[in-house]
Every structure is written in C-alpha cells, then in structure tokens.
Enzyme design. Sequence first.
Site, PDB file in Angstrom:
ATOM      1  N   TRP A 127       0.859  -1.184   0.000  1.00 27.50           N
ATOM      2  CA  TRP A 127       0.000   0.000   0.000  1.00 27.50           C
ATOM      3  C   TRP A 127       0.898   1.239   0.000  1.00 27.50           C
ATOM      4  O   TRP A 127       1.766   1.369   0.871  1.00 27.50           O
ATOM      5  CB  TRP A 127      -0.890  -0.039   1.243  1.00 27.50           C
ATOM      6  CG  TRP A 127      -1.833   1.104   1.409  1.00 27.50           C
ATOM      7  CD1 TRP A 127      -2.648   1.655   0.464  1.00 27.50           C
ATOM      8  CD2 TRP A 127      -2.085   1.832   2.622  1.00 27.50           C
ATOM      9  NE1 TRP A 127      -3.387   2.675   1.004  1.00 27.50           N
ATOM     10  CE2 TRP A 127      -3.057   2.805   2.328  1.00 27.50           C
ATOM     11  CE3 TRP A 127      -1.578   1.751   3.918  1.00 27.50           C
ATOM     12  CZ2 TRP A 127      -3.536   3.699   3.285  1.00 27.50           C
ATOM     13  CZ3 TRP A 127      -2.048   2.623   4.874  1.00 27.50           C
ATOM     14  CH2 TRP A 127      -3.019   3.590   4.558  1.00 27.50           C
ATOM     15  N   ASP A 208      -0.916  -5.556   8.969  1.00 31.70           N
ATOM     16  CA  ASP A 208      -1.934  -4.572   8.619  1.00 31.70           C
ATOM     17  C   ASP A 208      -3.158  -5.349   8.156  1.00 31.70           C
ATOM     18  O   ASP A 208      -3.145  -5.995   7.106  1.00 31.70           O
ATOM     19  CB  ASP A 208      -1.416  -3.658   7.500  1.00 31.70           C
ATOM     20  CG  ASP A 208      -2.364  -2.496   7.216  1.00 31.70           C
ATOM     21  OD1 ASP A 208      -3.490  -2.482   7.764  1.00 31.70           O
ATOM     22  OD2 ASP A 208      -1.996  -1.602   6.425  1.00 31.70           O
ATOM     23  N   ALA A 210      -6.664  -4.743   7.083  1.00 30.90           N
ATOM     24  CA  ALA A 210      -7.609  -3.699   6.663  1.00 30.90           C
ATOM     25  C   ALA A 210      -8.894  -4.254   6.061  1.00 30.90           C
ATOM     26  O   ALA A 210      -9.856  -3.508   5.886  1.00 30.90           O
ATOM     27  CB  ALA A 210      -6.939  -2.764   5.655  1.00 30.90           C
ATOM     28  N   LYS A 243     -13.628  -0.669   6.096  1.00 29.96           N
ATOM     29  CA  LYS A 243     -14.217  -1.444   5.008  1.00 29.96           C
ATOM     30  C   LYS A 243     -15.282  -2.410   5.506  1.00 29.96           C
ATOM     31  O   LYS A 243     -16.409  -2.411   5.001  1.00 29.96           O
ATOM     32  CB  LYS A 243     -13.123  -2.230   4.259  1.00 29.96           C
ATOM     33  CG  LYS A 243     -12.272  -1.385   3.341  1.00 29.96           C
ATOM     34  CD  LYS A 243     -11.196  -0.645   4.088  1.00 29.96           C
ATOM     35  CE  LYS A 243     -10.295   0.157   3.178  1.00 29.96           C
ATOM     36  NZ  LYS A 243      -9.292   0.933   3.937  1.00 29.96           N
TER      37      LYS A 243
END
Length: 394
Positions: A127, A208, A210, A243
């Site tokens: 990312w 991470d 997400a 999300k």
Amino acid sequence: MFEQLKEQPADKILALMQAYKEDPREDKIDLGVGVYKDAHGNTPIMRAIKAAEKQLWETEETKAYTGLAGDPVFGERMRDLVLGGTVDEATVSAVATPGGTGAVRQGFDMIRMANPDATIHVSDPTWPNHLSILKHMGLPVKPYRYFDSETGGVDFAGMITDIVQARPGDVILLHGCCHNPTGANLSVIEWKHVIEKINEVGAIPMIDLAYQGFGDGLDADAEPTRMVAQSCPETIIAASCSKNFGIYRERTGILMAVSQDPGKKKVTQGTLAYLNRQNFSFPPDHGARLVQMVLSDDDLREDWQSELESVRTGMLELRHQLADELRERSGSDRFGFLAQHRGMFSRIGCGPDKVEALREKHGIYMVGDSRMNIAGLNRTTVPKLAEAIVDVGI
C-alpha cells in the site's frame, strides 16, 4: 518560515479521482479509489450500523472523553473479532486509533521508540501510504519480493529469500489478508513457513489487517493473524473498521500489541496510551461506539455479518465473471488469477502505457501500476472492461 516549505508530490489516487470527475463520458468506469461500491456505484451505510446509530442517538447522554485508549469494551470486542480467543487476553495491549492508518502510524511510532535502529521490511509492492509514512518518519525501509507479475500470484521463494535477510529486532510488515494492491495472498502452509523464518531470524511481525471479511470470511481472513500472534514472541496488529463496517469517514481503527510474556503488558499498554496522548490525545469514539454496539448485540451482529457476507460473495462473483469474460475474449486463461485473488484489489500486470490507453480509449480509470478496484465494477461493466483490456493488448 512558510517560505521554507516545499510543494509535496500530489497523491496519485486523488489526482485520478479528479481526472475521473472531469471526464465527460457517460460510460466511464472508476476502478481507482479504494472504496467499496455496490452495483449502483454507491457506498451504502450498512444496515446494522444505521440501526446502531439510531439507538445511539436515542440513548447517548454525553460527549465526554472516553480514555486515552478509547472505550475498553471496543478494545475487547475488536480483540475478539481479530484474535478470536486464540491468545490469552492478558497478553494483548490495545488502543483505539483514527482509522487503520492511524493504527499503522502508531505502530511505527512504537517501533521507533522500542528500537530506533529497526528496519521495516515491506512487500514489493505494498500500500503506497505505508512507504509514504515510513519515509516521512525517517524509518529505514527494505522491500521483500512478493508479487509475481507473470503468474499473478505470490513470488514465495523470492519472499522467503528476502525476509531471512532481516536482522534481530527488524520488523516484517505483512498484509493480514486481501493484499493491497495485488489481491494475491499466501496460503496457510506458506504463512506457517513465513512465521518459522521470522522467528528464526528474530524479527517482529507487524500485520496490517484492513479487509477482514472481504476475502474468504471473517474467521478465515483472521486465521493468518491468529497464527502469527500465537506463534511469535511479539506481534503488532493494526486493524481497520473502515471497510468491513463501511464507516470510512468515522476513522475507526485499533492498534494491538501481543506479547507472549504477560509481564510486558503494563508497560506496553502504557506506551500505546502515551503515543495516543502525544499524537491526538483521545481517539474518536463515534465509529468505535457503533462497532462496539454491533459486536455486542446478537441481532445487530447477525445482520452485519449477513450483509458483509453478501459484499464478499458479490466481489467474488465479479472476479469470476471478469476471468470468464477475459478467457472468452482473449482465447487464453492468462487472466485466471483474477478469480483466485481476494479482496477489493487486483493488479492485472501491465505498465503505465496500457493503463493510459485504457483511460484514453475506453474511459477506464485505474492506478498506474494496474491496480484496479474490483468493487468498482458491476455485471454490466465487466464485459466492457474485458473488451477494453483485450483491445489495448494487455
């Protein structure tokens, strides 16, 4: 003073958003922005969140601060969602943060406090904001091989060869599921091998997470993170609610630090709270409160999980449709990897010239590295994208 400031490079995704807005073509397709969209191009508020928000409006009696770490119940519910009771709660420190990005930043801050000499090893690609934040903070970064553009899968041999070069105390930054920007994920067996090598070299894993719930399901997507937390002496986890709860603008995330030694919890929890105080004092509560309410109420949670599952399976259907359309139009199965990827993103493996051709000839907008947001498609636009991909010679 201000005359010493330098103009910063424009964010490529924000620039892409602006170019899309200015394009007058009615049949244009936006595959650039990393936000979930339904078949009508909207990012809806989830039913359970809407219901919780109504309850909160009717019952909330104060807007006073919660605490430096946020409401403890939010931390407990998120710990259970991510770790699923696989580690002793006495080993987990946690603080609420402004979004998953805030959790990532706080995690990097904690690493810098604990070991200023640590190198952060990141997947190639990763990312972009990972690299931007690390550069801004002045932390040393080293890439490890990850994506094989020829196969559309993970370059696992290259990844292992690179991460074993880490030094004791270095940090290996991993994507918990639904790798952004490639969509290519490690298998469970590969995760076990990665964990083994991380422990061998004495590195610290930072995950991470997400997109929990966007790949293979809530528990399946969390399994690698749980394996790491169970198997490594120390683990750092940055998780986002943007999300899977659809609360992007509420900026809701959590940073967790897991240590197999419960005796370290007091100082670790104190450090995380201290970092919150230095950066933004008390974390925002509205989104965290809604997540806490949904995860604490059986009916709300059931409805949330049902809607999240519809989102997940809808993206999988689009992936399979796109792979089938491309197979039919190209006469080959070279895009079959799209059906194997998970999450919102995939990289189709072409250069900026082909991406520009898609934009100019067909009004299809994606990031220059060919990352596209699968959730920006619908059943009607998939054939148009497939036709365009073949037309420009990808």
